[in-house]
Structure formats: structure tokens, C-alpha cells
Design a protein around this motif. Structure first.
Motif, short mmCIF file in Angstrom:
data_model
loop_
_atom_site.label_atom_id
_atom_site.label_comp_id
_atom_site.label_asym_id
_atom_site.label_seq_id
_atom_site.Cartn_x
_atom_site.Cartn_y
_atom_site.Cartn_z
N TYR A 1 35.92 34.74 38.47
CA TYR A 1 35.10 35.94 38.63
C TYR A 1 35.81 37.08 38.74
CZ TYR A 1 31.64 31.88 39.18
OH TYR A 1 30.87 30.77 39.00
N GLU A 2 36.80 37.01 39.40
CA GLU A 2 37.73 38.09 39.42
C GLU A 2 38.40 38.54 38.08
OE1 GLU A 2 39.48 37.67 44.13
OE2 GLU A 2 40.63 36.95 42.54
N ALA B 1 36.02 40.46 35.86
CA ALA B 1 35.73 41.67 36.35
C ALA B 1 36.76 42.74 35.95
CB ALA B 1 35.69 41.86 38.10
N GLN B 2 37.55 42.08 35.03
CA GLN B 2 38.75 42.96 34.49
C GLN B 2 38.50 43.00 33.05
OE1 GLN B 2 42.14 40.31 35.54
NE2 GLN B 2 41.85 40.76 37.82
N TYR C 1 36.74 41.40 29.57
CA TYR C 1 35.32 41.06 30.00
C TYR C 1 34.74 41.98 30.68
CZ TYR C 1 38.40 36.78 29.09
OH TYR C 1 39.26 35.95 28.78
N ARG C 2 35.28 42.75 31.68
CA ARG C 2 34.34 43.71 32.55
C ARG C 2 33.92 44.86 31.39
NH1 ARG C 2 38.19 47.72 35.18
NH2 ARG C 2 38.32 48.51 33.14
N ASP C 3 34.39 45.38 30.12
CA ASP C 3 33.74 46.24 29.67
C ASP C 3 33.31 45.76 28.21
OD1 ASP C 3 36.75 47.52 30.46
OD2 ASP C 3 34.72 47.98 31.32
N TRP D 1 26.85 42.71 30.02
CA TRP D 1 26.40 42.48 31.57
C TRP D 1 24.95 42.76 31.62
CZ3 TRP D 1 29.16 39.03 33.64
CH2 TRP D 1 30.31 38.72 33.48
N LEU E 1 33.04 39.66 41.56
CA LEU E 1 32.50 39.99 40.17
C LEU E 1 31.53 41.17 40.08
CD1 LEU E 1 32.33 39.66 37.02
CD2 LEU E 1 30.76 37.61 37.85
N HIS F 1 31.69 44.90 40.36
CA HIS F 1 32.40 45.68 39.24
C HIS F 1 32.00 45.71 37.79
CE1 HIS F 1 35.55 45.03 42.69
NE2 HIS F 1 34.87 43.85 42.63
N VAL F 2 30.83 44.95 37.60
CA VAL F 2 29.98 44.97 36.48
C VAL F 2 28.57 45.42 36.32
CG1 VAL F 2 31.71 43.03 35.22
CG2 VAL F 2 29.42 42.40 36.40
#
Ligand code: 6PG
Length: 236
Positions: A55-56, A59-60, A63-65, A69, A98, A101-102
Motif C-alpha cells: 500500500y505504501e 502511494a508512490q 502508481y500514485r499518479d 484512482w 495509501l 495519498h491517492v
């Protein structure tokens, strides 16, 4: 679709960092595919400590951007009956690792303790009328339990209810909620994330489909089943 059960060959990676990366990539691919094909992804997160790394990692970047989501709906495969801000809460773990952050709309996040079934009734269903997740994450205990499906638990026999209520769970805290096997086995894709030497014996038995261990009873009727494990857990 051909049944995939006898084709379970775990993906074995060196350690926790590679486990988080491999699980994040596997999950990201299926979120992207689900939204591309059906404009939404219904995702159930796992509890315990092992999935935190995944999950962390989600959040990076990338994957985050890079993941859609805003089209993801989040549930849990199980939860402890504790307040949402309790350190033992699976929701709290995922929120910190997670969800904070998304850009998932808050109305698309369904903590199990709030109303375990209502949210599930939003999901598309399979040919049996059972809610069909796109992705379900599961961990596994040293005793072969998964979600809050423990060895010998009456909830394992549950054929109707979508969510089981567990009391006196052998792993604290004792009161829990869990998706039942019919819901887990209706999923399009189920991922087990397993880490550490303490899980070695149970994992070997689960891969041999030892029916005494609840994790062995996870067999998607029309879906994918994958194990991503670290070398310490896989070692024979
Ligand atoms: C829970 C979990 C449980 C967990 C296993 C493994 O709420 O406790 O859902 O099924 O996945 O016990 O836990 P660890 O990852 O902490 O070893």
C-alpha cells in the motif's frame, strides 16, 4: 474460463521490498484493466502487517499518479471490530499507507465496521448473484487462516451471508468481520501476499491445497488466483 487452481505457482521474490513492488505492480495492472473495461474497479484490501508495504508502494510514483484512482471503490477482506482510528484497525493501516495519498473519493471508501453489507450491494454480481470484486487482497497467518477465516470456524461453512461475524478469533482482537468464501471465490482476481519464515509450513500446505487450512479454500470459481511470496516464506 479454465479453472486455474492447479496452476498455482507462487511468484517468489527476494525480500519485503521486492514483495511490495511485485504486489503493487500486479494490483496496478488489474486496476487499470478493470477501469478500462468496466469504468470502475472494486478492490478489497487485506489486513495485518504484510500488505502495508504494497500500500505504501502504491502511494508512490508511478502508481500514485498513473492509476485511475477516481474510479476505484475500496473495501476490506476483513476487519477487526475496533474504532476506525484504533492502531489495530485494518482501515487505519490502509488509510495511513495509501488512502491519504491517492485521489479516491471518500464516498467510494467503505470501512467494514460502518455497514459491512450495504456497500457490497453496489458491486456488480456474478452468474450466481454474488458481488464480484475485481481484486481481493489476502494475507495468511502462520496457522493458515486468511482474512478472518480461522481453522475450524463455522463461518467457513457460510453459503449465504456476504460477511461473517467472528467472535473469539484465535488472533487478537477477538471480534472481527470477514468476507465469506462465496464472495472471495466470486472475485475476478485474488492475490495472497505472504512474507516470512514463520509462514513457511502453512504456505507449503496451502499450495498443496490442504483443506484443513482456510487459505486453501480460496479457489475463484471464474477468476485468477496468485500468490506473491518472499523467499523466506517459500523456502522448502
Ligand atoms: C487480520 C488479517 C489476517 C492477516 C494474517 C497475516 O486482520 O489480521 O486480515 O488475516 O492477513 O493474520 O497477518 P500479518 O500480515 O500481520 O502476518
Amino acid at each position: 474460463m479454465t479453472r486455474v487452481v492447479d496452476a498455482i505457482a507462487p511468484v517468489v521474490v527476494p525480500g519485503p521490498a521486492e514483495l511490495a513492488e511485485a504486489a503493487a505492480r500486479w494490483t496496478g495492472d488489474r486496476i487499470t484493466a478493470a477501469v478500462a473495461e468496466r469504468r470502475a474497479c472494486y478492490l478489497a484490501l487485506a489486513g495485518g502487517e504484510t500488505p502495508r508495504g504494497c500500500y505504501e508502494r502504491l502511494a508512490q510514483p508511478p502508481y500514485r499518479d498513473g492509476l485511475p484512482w477516481p474510479s476505484v471503490y475500496v473495501f476490506w477482506s476483513d476487519e477487526r471490530q475496533v474504532p476506525l482510528d484504533d492502531p489495530a484497525s485494518n482501515y487505519a493501516m490502509a488509510k495511513t499507507a495509501l488512502l491519504d495519498h491517492v485521489p479516491i473519493p471518500p464516498e467510494q471508501i467503505f470501512p467494514m465496521v460502518r455497514d459491512p453489507v450495504a456497500g457490497l450491494l453496489r458491486l456488480p454480481t456474478n452468474q450466481l448473484g454474488i458481488p464480484r470484486f475485481d481484486v481481493i487482497h489476502l494475507g495468511m497467518g502462520e496457522d493458515g487462516h486468511t482474512a478472518s477465516l480461522f481453522v475450524g470456524s463455522p463461518v467457513l461453512q457460510e453459503a449465504q451471508a456476504l460477511v461473517g461475524h467472528v467472535h473469539n478469533a484465535p488472533k487478537p482482537p477477538p471480534d472481527r468481520l470477514t468476507l465469506t468464501l462465496p464472495v472471495i471465490n466470486a472475485a475476478r482476481a485474488v492475490l495472497f501476499i505472504v512474507q516470512g519464515a514463520s509462514k513457511r509450513e502453512a504456505l507449503a500446505r496451502v499450495l498443496q491445497r490442504d483443506p484443513v487450512l482456510p487459505a486453501s479454500l480460496v479457489e475463484p470459481i471464474d477468476g485468477e488466483l496468485q500468490f506473491i511470496v518472499d523467499r523466506a516464506a517459500a523456502a522448502t
